[in-house]
Design a protein around this motif. Structure first.
Motif, mmCIF file in Angstrom:
data_model
loop_
_atom_site.group_PDB
_atom_site.id
_atom_site.type_symbol
_atom_site.label_atom_id
_atom_site.label_comp_id
_atom_site.label_asym_id
_atom_site.label_seq_id
_atom_site.Cartn_x
_atom_site.Cartn_y
_atom_site.Cartn_z
ATOM 1 N N LYS A 416 26.219 50.833 39.862
ATOM 2 C CA LYS A 416 24.698 50.776 40.237
ATOM 3 C C LYS A 416 23.925 50.865 39.083
ATOM 4 O O LYS A 416 23.947 51.650 38.260
ATOM 5 C CB LYS A 416 24.416 52.032 41.268
ATOM 6 C CG LYS A 416 23.246 52.183 41.740
ATOM 7 C CD LYS A 416 22.814 53.176 42.757
ATOM 8 C CE LYS A 416 22.804 54.503 42.077
ATOM 9 N NZ LYS A 416 22.315 55.566 43.366
ATOM 10 N N THR A 418 20.058 51.188 37.663
ATOM 11 C CA THR A 418 18.744 51.644 38.197
ATOM 12 C C THR A 418 17.862 51.373 37.162
ATOM 13 O O THR A 418 17.828 51.214 35.971
ATOM 14 C CB THR A 418 19.019 53.109 38.080
ATOM 15 O OG1 THR A 418 19.890 53.527 38.888
ATOM 16 C CG2 THR A 418 17.482 53.811 38.370
ATOM 17 N N LYS A 421 11.224 49.307 39.494
ATOM 18 C CA LYS A 421 11.058 48.049 40.370
ATOM 19 C C LYS A 421 9.764 47.421 40.182
ATOM 20 O O LYS A 421 8.843 47.906 40.153
ATOM 21 C CB LYS A 421 11.005 48.320 41.866
ATOM 22 C CG LYS A 421 11.191 47.216 42.584
ATOM 23 C CD LYS A 421 11.487 47.623 44.028
ATOM 24 C CE LYS A 421 11.363 46.631 45.133
ATOM 25 N NZ LYS A 421 12.583 45.370 44.762
ATOM 26 N N ASP A 426 12.570 42.738 38.925
ATOM 27 C CA ASP A 426 13.570 42.505 39.846
ATOM 28 C C ASP A 426 14.256 40.975 39.351
ATOM 29 O O ASP A 426 15.790 41.040 39.432
ATOM 30 C CB ASP A 426 12.890 42.453 41.049
ATOM 31 C CG ASP A 426 12.548 43.532 41.958
ATOM 32 O OD1 ASP A 426 13.418 44.691 41.458
ATOM 33 O OD2 ASP A 426 11.933 43.358 42.758
ATOM 34 N N GLN A 433 22.668 41.236 36.666
ATOM 35 C CA GLN A 433 23.629 41.393 37.805
ATOM 36 C C GLN A 433 24.503 40.159 37.697
ATOM 37 O O GLN A 433 25.797 40.082 37.863
ATOM 38 C CB GLN A 433 22.899 41.518 38.991
ATOM 39 C CG GLN A 433 23.825 41.597 40.198
ATOM 40 C CD GLN A 433 23.157 41.565 41.451
ATOM 41 O OE1 GLN A 433 21.892 40.895 41.588
ATOM 42 N NE2 GLN A 433 23.546 42.497 42.414
ATOM 43 N N SER A 444 25.190 46.890 42.269
ATOM 44 C CA SER A 444 24.012 47.202 43.134
ATOM 45 C C SER A 444 22.847 47.369 42.469
ATOM 46 O O SER A 444 22.816 48.054 41.484
ATOM 47 C CB SER A 444 24.295 48.092 44.312
ATOM 48 O OG SER A 444 24.688 49.251 43.421
ATOM 49 N N ASP A 446 19.491 48.925 41.830
ATOM 50 C CA ASP A 446 18.671 50.317 42.451
ATOM 51 C C ASP A 446 17.210 50.338 41.712
ATOM 52 O O ASP A 446 16.929 51.038 40.589
ATOM 53 C CB ASP A 446 19.450 51.450 41.985
ATOM 54 C CG ASP A 446 18.634 52.753 42.243
ATOM 55 O OD1 ASP A 446 18.062 52.733 43.459
ATOM 56 O OD2 ASP A 446 18.942 53.635 41.592
ATOM 57 N N LEU A 448 13.380 51.708 41.351
ATOM 58 C CA LEU A 448 12.737 52.696 41.879
ATOM 59 C C LEU A 448 11.298 52.266 41.895
ATOM 60 O O LEU A 448 10.756 51.593 41.051
ATOM 61 C CB LEU A 448 12.900 53.735 40.885
ATOM 62 C CG LEU A 448 14.437 54.122 40.565
ATOM 63 C CD1 LEU A 448 14.369 55.546 39.748
ATOM 64 C CD2 LEU A 448 15.111 54.655 42.069
ATOM 65 N N TYR A 452 9.759 57.281 37.691
ATOM 66 C CA TYR A 452 11.056 56.789 37.338
ATOM 67 C C TYR A 452 11.628 57.760 36.488
ATOM 68 O O TYR A 452 13.005 58.127 36.859
ATOM 69 C CB TYR A 452 10.878 55.389 36.440
ATOM 70 C CG TYR A 452 12.240 54.843 35.987
ATOM 71 C CD1 TYR A 452 13.077 54.419 36.943
ATOM 72 C CD2 TYR A 452 12.325 54.801 34.451
ATOM 73 C CE1 TYR A 452 14.007 53.864 36.430
ATOM 74 C CE2 TYR A 452 13.557 54.103 34.142
ATOM 75 C CZ TYR A 452 14.458 53.749 35.087
ATOM 76 O OH TYR A 452 15.698 53.097 34.489
ATOM 77 N N SER A 461 22.433 62.407 38.601
ATOM 78 C CA SER A 461 22.156 60.971 38.922
ATOM 79 C C SER A 461 23.580 60.177 39.256
ATOM 80 O O SER A 461 24.439 60.374 38.410
ATOM 81 C CB SER A 461 21.487 60.181 37.925
ATOM 82 O OG SER A 461 21.521 58.909 38.079
ATOM 83 N N SER A 463 23.746 56.860 39.213
ATOM 84 C CA SER A 463 23.450 55.670 38.674
ATOM 85 C C SER A 463 24.642 55.324 37.608
ATOM 86 O O SER A 463 24.997 56.372 36.909
ATOM 87 C CB SER A 463 22.131 55.481 37.897
ATOM 88 O OG SER A 463 21.039 55.717 38.601
#
Length: 525
Positions: A416, A418, A421, A426, A433, A444, A446, A448, A452, A461, A463
């Motif tokens: 994940k 983190t 956002k 993104d 990714q 995935s 994540d 926020l 933050y 966490s 993450s």
């Protein structure tokens, strides 16, 4: 300090296990010349647009570069400060602010003294005293309450420690429990208007630390409500908070009638607008649409938001004349959670990180350049890190996949990621990714959407990889790696700890900590 705006994304070595992605050019800032203040005169209302909520207004907890700069020039004054100048030789030399000079060191830089100016007042008219400075410093030690801020004082101040299973812990725990208060009272002393700090080891650049951060700022005991003070401002500067601060919408600063400009210098604060309104919540793209249109309140608006990549083509002509693009002292980096990911997995992550994809998605070379260290090249003491030299900027997913196969982990390996956002981040996260997935990970994202740092600083966490942004706290490389990876000052592994400070990945190494001690033993600059 933590960053806001454009930086470098750096992938750090597998040993320290941060991935430094890129170093960057700087954040975009636009304003028009339609108010008295922006035209160089006095008066008017300045609009300051920000996308996400500010996490801390408490001076001992402020640790984002944007907030340190904004609040130092408006509501919080310290013993010394850095002048406003485009000349690095001037801007990096601390000058007197609430003190009469830039401080006197003795005892091999283990002792520092400052004498306070007279006539400086809080916003309610009461004088700023030596005891206020002492109390402000005491709050740094309340690491269970005053979280998220700089923690250098825990390492340097001459208070004893006691051993725990997690390592040595300060005998002093802050003003709320008063455990170890007697030791603290010997370490910081007041004699009339003179305050003296006693350190257990040399701190040759202490006055630079005081100028650069707000951890040593005065705080009046009767105004302290602990964690509930986080969104309060009690000013000794030219402005004060009007009413209350709304975390989601912002707040307004107005002139502080008990501020005396005779105790200050225009080299530090010009205080031109009559009012400064911080507007929080609009997406970055909306902010730039308004500023570029240059109508209504936008004529009197500035923003610290980075220019969205798709908007660079619009920063031309008169808009470009109003824009400022500066070289940033910050670095974007990725840190893996070492309590969740093994060393072979962390190495495979570093090998498959697509730095060039991050840069392209973030705006290209106008916004970023690849990092060769987690320390920015603009910082005194910078050296290229050889751990960065053998990984291609696009990453090597095939080589990374072999690493995972040799490690014998089940693939695809879930992680994940983190990050804070936004539309731009993104896209940048998606670029990372894609590279990681090719290497055999199942990523995935994540993102926020609210605050933050207070989230990623939780030791619990889930993450696996965390985005971070960092710049030197003052002009020295020693203000980069120790605050990020010294487990002692970050409280990593301490039973019951609610924060891992700036060590978001819970990294802990006795060998690294010993190197920090060696570097911090210097008695001169």
């Amino acid at each position: 300090m933590a960053s806001k705006g454009k930086q470098i994304l750096a992938v750090v070595s597998a040993a320290s296990m941060a991935v430094a992605l890129a170093a960057c050019g700087g954040g975009g800032s636009s304003s028009s010349s339609n108010t008295g203040s922006s035209a160089g005169g006095k008066g008017g209302t300045l609009q300051y647009d920000i996308f996400k909520p500010i996490e801390h207004l408490d001076p001992q907890r402020v640790y984002v570069g944007r907030e340190i700069t904004n609040f130092r020039r408006t509501v919080y004054r310290g013993l010394v400060a850095f002048p406003i100048s485009t000349d690095p030789q001037v801007a990096n030399k601390p000058v007197a602010d609430l003190a009469t000079d830039s401080g006197t060191s003795s005892n091999g830089a283990k002792t520092w003294s400052f004498t306070l100016k007279s006539g400086v007042k809080w916003q309610d008219g009461k004088p700023v005293t030596c005891e206020d400075f002492k109390y402000g410093a005491s709050r740094v030690f309340a690491t269970d309450v005053i979280t998220g801020g700089p923690n250098y004082l825990l390492t340097y101040l001459d208070v004893g420690t006691h051993n725990t299973k997690a390592g040595p812990v300060s005998n002093y725990s802050g003003p709320y429990t008063k455990k170890g208060q007697a030791e603290f009272d010997k370490a910081i002393t007041c004699s009339g208007n003179t305050i003296t700090y006693h350190f257990k080891k040399p701190w040759a650049d202490f006055n630079l630390a005081v100028a650069a951060l707000e951890m040593m700022d005065p705080y009046r005991k009767d105004m302290d409500k602990g964690d509930k003070s986080n969104y309060q401002i009690f000013s000794n500067g030219p402005y004060k908070l009007q009413g209350t601060w709304n975390k989601e919408r912002g707040g307004t600063l107005v002139r502080n009638t008990n501020y005396d400009p005779k105790t200050d210098s225009t080299d530090l604060r010009k205080a031109l607008p009559d009012q400064i309104t911080f507007n929080i919540g609009q997406p970055t793209e909306t902010i730039y649409d308004q500023i570029i249109a240059d109508s209504g309140n936008a004529k009197d608006t500035v923003t610290s938001q980075s220019v969205p990549p798709s908007y660079y083509s619009q920063i031309t002509g008169a808009v470009a004349d109003r824009a400022v693009n500066v070289k940033s002292p910050f670095v974007d980096y990725l840190t893996p959670n070492v309590t969740r990911l093994s060393l072979p997995v962390r190495k495979a992550l570093a090998e498959s990180t697509d730095v060039s994809g991050w840069i392209t998605a973030g705006g290209g070379p106008k916004a970023y350049s690849p990092a060769k260290s987690i320390v920015n090249p603009a910082v005194v003491g910078y050296q290229p890190n050889p751990a960065f030299t053998n990984i291609p900027e696009k990453g090597d997913p095939a080589a990374a996949k072999k690493m995972l196969q040799q490690a014998g982990v089940k693939m695809p390996y879930p992680i994940k990621f983190t990050y804070p956002k936004s539309d731009t981040m993104d896209k940048q996260a998606a670029a990372l990714q894609a590279g990681w997935n090719k290497a055999g990970f199942k990523v995935s994202l994540d993102g926020l959407t609210d605050t933050y740092y207070d989230v990623i600083q939780k030791p619990s966490s889930t993450s696996d990889v965390i985005w971070g942004g960092w710049g030197s706290d003052w002009p020295s490389a020693i203000t980069v790696t120790p605050p990020l990876f010294d487990s002692r000052v970050n409280g990593v592994g301490v039973p019951g700890s609610t924060s891992n400070g700036q060590d978001y990945g819970n990294y802990k190494s006795k060998a690294f900590n010993a190197l920090v001690d060696q570097a911090q033993a210097a008695t001169s600059l």
